[in-house]
Motif scaffolding. Structure first.
Motif: not given
Length: 324
Positions: A256-278
């Motif tokens: 998801h680090v990579w997905l956020r970088l590459r999809f940018g503003d479109d990333y939320p549309a992927l509806r990601p699974v829960p993630l650990d912030a740290d």
């Protein structure tokens, strides 16, 4: 080095043996964008097309570099790796190009090869740019596929073949990432004075991020470098995942680090699974260091788009220094 790429005559026997003696090659076009394997579109005399993947030194622009011995993200390539990962994604319900045939080096070419379905030349990246409304459905369907991958869980991390053999690393995944990132920092410092000057401060920050990560022993299927350019969209709107030789059992935060970088503003549309912030922030910073070292290294070769790589390194040098 002077590179020699394939010509139509080089693949005629392969096509004849794998697709039938009545099939003839009319054109062979090498597609751009790859850094570690060659991708060719073969057009046949009946107007149909197939894609040929070629794993060879001639097609690989990456020079050798020091690696962490148990790093599951060190370069993996070849027809066997492709087939193993193809089967795992198919089993997880992820649409990938249909595998027509594969064979090791020596039979028709001096390289591992695979023939796969031609899923078309339209990438999700292009569609998001020129027709966002039409891209909405394949983007949502890609999110569904990613959730299937990221909820396919195992108790060990590493390359799929290593996990199947029980030869995966014994230490925590985050310790591998720490050593990997420190190696990238050292290599980047040897190529650019700015990370060199900040090397000690970057290392302290990196170790501080690692110390905040809680232990975990559950891992999912991650592509490793999935961007919208690694997703083809068929005329029916199906997203087709490609370039998955790096498929690994690992933490979903890495993906998801990579997905956020590459999809940018479109990333939320992927509806990601829960993630650990740290864990997410630690992996983000580790990947920033990777995106300095890797582009600087390949920019020192004959890779044709050297300027793009240098610009990518420049952006990530600024990112690495900003948090200090």
């Amino acid at each position: 080095m002077t590179r020699t790429f394939l010509r139509p005559d080089d693949v005629r026997d392969l096509v004849r043996d794998r697709l039938g003696t009545d099939r003839r090659v009319t054109t062979l076009d090498r597609l751009t964008g790859g850094t570690s394997k060659g991708v060719y579109r073969i057009t046949l005399d009946d107007g149909t097309t197939v894609i040929l993947y070629v794993w060879s030194a001639e097609e690989n622009y990456w020079p050798a570099s020091a690696t962490v011995p148990d790093d599951p993200f060190t370069e993996a390539s070849g027809a066997d790796v492709f087939a193993t990962n193809h089967a795992a994604l198919t089993a997880a319900g992820v649409r990938v190009p249909h595998l027509i045939a594969r064979e090791p080096a020596g039979r028709h070419l001096d390289a591992d090869v695979a023939l796969v379905e031609d899923a078309g030349g339209v990438t999700l990246e292009a569609l998001l740019t020129r027709d966002p409304e039409r891209a909405a459905e394949p983007l949502a369907r890609l999110g569904d596929a990613l959730r299937r991958m990221h909820t396919t869980v195992g108790g060990r991390y590493g390359r799929l073949a290593d996990v199947a053999r029980g030869t995966t690393p014994a230490r925590p995944a985050e310790d591998v990432v720490l050593d990997r990132a420190l190696g990238h920092l050292a290599a980047a410092a040897a190529r650019d004075p700015r990370p060199a000057a900040a090397r000690d401060r970057i290392a302290v920050h990196l170790r501080g991020l690692r110390d905040r990560v809680s232990p975990r022993r559950a891992y999912a299927l991650v592509h490793g470098e999935l961007g919208p350019d690694h997703v083809l969209v068929t005329p029916a709107g199906e997203p087709v995942m490609i370039d998955f030789e790096g498929l690994t059992w690992f933490d979903v935060e890495w993906e998801h680090v990579w997905l956020r970088l590459r999809f940018g503003d479109d990333y939320p549309a992927l509806r990601p699974v829960p993630l650990d912030a740290d864990r997410l922030e630690f992996y983000r910073y580790a990947q920033v260091l990777s995106l300095i070292e890797g582009p600087l290294r390949i920019a020192g070769t004959d890779f044709p788009d050297r300027r793009w790589m240098l610009d990518l390194a420049e952006r990530n040098i600024a990112e690495a220094l900003a948090v200090l």
